[in-house]
Each structure stands twice: as C-alpha cells, then as structure tokens.
Design an enzyme around this catalytic site. Structure first.
Site, PDB file in Angstrom:
ATOM      1  N   GLU A 208     -49.389 -68.742 -76.883  1.00 12.43           N
ATOM      2  CA  GLU A 208     -49.963 -67.518 -77.453  1.00 12.43           C
ATOM      3  C   GLU A 208     -48.907 -66.448 -77.729  1.00 12.43           C
ATOM      4  O   GLU A 208     -49.096 -65.597 -78.600  1.00 12.43           O
ATOM      5  CB  GLU A 208     -51.015 -66.943 -76.495  1.00 12.43           C
ATOM      6  N   GLU A 217     -49.896 -58.398 -80.851  1.00 17.64           N
ATOM      7  CA  GLU A 217     -50.138 -59.187 -82.052  1.00 17.64           C
ATOM      8  C   GLU A 217     -49.209 -58.725 -83.170  1.00 17.64           C
ATOM      9  O   GLU A 217     -49.045 -57.527 -83.415  1.00 17.64           O
ATOM     10  CB  GLU A 217     -51.598 -59.026 -82.470  1.00 17.64           C
ATOM     11  N   ASN A 255     -64.045 -57.117 -75.424  1.00 21.00           N
ATOM     12  CA  ASN A 255     -63.238 -57.813 -74.427  1.00 21.00           C
ATOM     13  C   ASN A 255     -62.440 -56.833 -73.566  1.00 21.00           C
ATOM     14  O   ASN A 255     -62.273 -57.044 -72.357  1.00 21.00           O
ATOM     15  CB  ASN A 255     -62.300 -58.815 -75.096  1.00 21.00           C
TER      16      ASN A 255
END
Length: 355
Positions: A208, A217, A255
């Site tokens: 990831e 990100e 989340n």
C-alpha cells in the site's frame, strides 16, 4: 466535569474565604486508581485519571485526548484494583461473555486462553479490540503460565531489513507503541501463526505504501472524492481532508470517524494526526486489520489466525478489484512481499496465498 462547572467551583471557594487557593485534584498514588478517564470530561493541568491500568496526570487543559500520549499526559505508573493473574493464583477469572457489561478493571478469560483486563466500562466488546488490554498469563490445568515469546515477534533489526528504504516517519517504535491498541494482533495462536500474521500485515502495508515510503495518497486529484456528505457528521475538516493516509491508506470521512471512535482519537476533526503521529498512523492500520471485513468476509486478523490464509487478507483489503482475476499483478506483488517477509522471520508462509 465541564469547564463551566470547574469555574463555578472556583467561585464558590472564593466566596467562602477571603483567601482561597485552587489546587488541581491530587494525583492518585500508584496503589490506588483515580477515577477512570472520560472522553467528554475536561482535565486541567495536574488532574489525574486512570486508563489501561495506569494513573495519568494531565500536563495541561485537555479533552478527548486519551491517556497514553506523552505530549499531553504523564504516566504515574500502574494502579491498583484487579490485577492480572499471577503464578499460583488458580486463574479464577470468568470466561468472557459477548454482550455482558464489564466495568473498568474487570478481568476475563478469552476464547484464545489469554486474560484481558477492561480499560473502561463496555457492553461486552470483544477483548481483542482496544477497550481491553492483554494480561500476560494463560491457564494450564489451573496454573497460569507466561505465554511463549515476549514482545513483538518482529525485531527492530528484522523491521529495518524488511524496509531498508522506508520513510523515517514509519518508525519501529511507533509500531510497537500502537500494538497496545490491539493486543491480539500477532499474539494469538502458535508462534508460527503469530509470525505469519505479522508478515501478512507488513506485506500488505508494504504494498500500500511502496515499501513504507508514502505517508499520504499520491494522486491529489482524488482528495475531494472521499467526503460522504450523506453521513450525519459530514466532513468538518473539509471536503478534501479525508484522503489516504498511513500504512493502510485510511480514507473517507466515515472511516476516519469509525477508526477515531474505536481508538479514542478525534480523527474526524483532526485527520492530519494520521500523517503527523507515527503511533496514530500505525494504530489506524491495526484498526482496519483487526476490526474491518472490508470487501471480504472476515477481518484480515481472523483470516490469519483461523487458517484462511494470506489470500483472504487481500480480499478483505481490495476484494474484487484484485481477487478472482481482477488484477493478478497486484495480487502477485502482495504475495511476493509476504513470502519475502516470512523468509526474514524464518517461518513458512502457509497455504492459500492467493485470492
């Protein structure tokens, strides 16, 4: 206690005497637990609260910041009340019952044979989540024995070997500090299973983050997409504030809300904590790993400790996007990382590597 009530109490004392000195609540001794920490309470410098079997002293005004942060709270040491089972005690603690109310300090025997102590009142939450912490004894014929090993199954030297080019943000100490939030992680089952689970987590994390290189990100064009305004709490930190961060690239406002609620950290209003605090970043990764099925049918933790295999952890993280032929190249990348890490840890990778 609210700040308004604190001020009202101060005025009452001043009215009763021409000279009044307001002294913060005395720190409880290590032998006696102070009142349990409450996320809604306001604490001023010097006030005490108990949390996770320790007394803590606030360094300054704080609210909704759980003890454990060295920046906000000073650890005053272990406090009394119920104590973990000791050798020769007979392990006379009840079995955990789902849905039963437990008070702070309660000790139960979980289905894995380990003992857990409640860090605060809870309605029968699973002991392997963050409302409990692990007590270091298991029972064998009525006599508790320390479990094998001790500490995290991955040493710092092995961690550095696995991630030679990692970003300095992703510290080994941060990971170890985060383990207390989910004591069942890499600490359930045989030594082989413990190492396999640690390797599976680190392999997915490596995939990831490009080998623990990326903290956030990289595609900034995606940032505004992660706000679901259908949620009643909205996106208080801003529409573009809930992009992927941390070892499992936590994203979406719901989340951040769920992870923050589970960890006792206000991530909905302060999502940047995930990219600024290494322990918080690791905790969010462990939160997902231990509590979320994602697009799969089980948590990654359960996949490893119940024998479903590494492939099911991939399904729980990226589901149909990668599994069942969705993206075999990505699956192979994760499997390669897992096999490399199990080799470093000296453990067989086991079966069912693919999804």
């Amino acid at each position: 206690m609210s700040l308004r009530r604190l001020l009202a109490g101060a005025l009452t004392l001043l009215a009763a005497s021409t000279i009044a000195v307001i002294i913060p609540s005395a720190q409880a001794s290590a032998a006696t637990c102070a009142a349990p920490w409450s996320s809604g309470a306001v604490y001023v410098g010097g006030t005490a609260a108990s949390y996770a079997g320790h007394n803590w002293s606030a360094k300054w005004w704080t609210q909704n910041e759980a003890p454990g942060s060295a920046q906000v709270w000073a650890d005053q040491g272990a406090c009394g009340g119920s104590t973990p089972p000791q050798p020769g005690s007979g392990c006379n603690y009840p079995d955990w019952v789902a849905g039963q109310n437990y008070s702070t300090g309660a000790i139960v025997r979980y289905t894995n044979g380990n003992y857990y102590q409640a860090t605060h009142d809870n309605p029968g939450y699973d002991p392997t989540i963050s409302t409990w912490y692990w007590s270091p004894y298991t029972c064998d014929g009525g006599n508790p024995n320390p479990p094998g090993g001790g500490g995290f199954v991955v040493s710092e030297a092995q961690f550095n070997q696995i991630f030679p080019g990692r970003n300095s943000f992703y510290t080994y100490s941060g990971l170890v500090a985060a383990l207390s939030a989910y004591p069942g992680f890499a600490n359930t089952g045989s030594d082989t299973v413990k190492k396999q689970e640690a390797a599976a987590f680190l392999a997915n994390v490596s995939h990831e983050t490009g080998g623990l290189v990326y903290i956030v990100e990289q595609n900034t064009a995606n940032y505004p997409h992660y706000c679901d305004y259908n949620q009643p709490y909205g996106c208080p930190a801003g529409q573009a504030a809930y992009y992927g961060r941390g070892p499992i690239q936590l994203s979406w406002n719901f989340n951040y809300k769920a992870a923050g609620d589970a960890l006792g950290i206000d991530l909905l209003n302060n999502p940047n904590l995930v990219q600024n605090d290494a322990a918080v970043a690791w905790k969010t990764g462990l939160w997902y790993w231990n509590t979320q099925n994602g697009p799969g049918t089980m948590t990654p933790h359960n996949a490893m400790v119940n024998g479903a295999g590494f492939g099911e952890t991939i399904r729980s993280i990226n589901g149909s996007l990668e599994c069942n032929g969705g993206n075999p190249g990505q699956v192979q990348s994760r499997v390669n990382a897992y096999q490399q890490i199990t080799s470093v840890l000296g453990v067989a990778p086991g079966n069912n590597l693919y999804c």
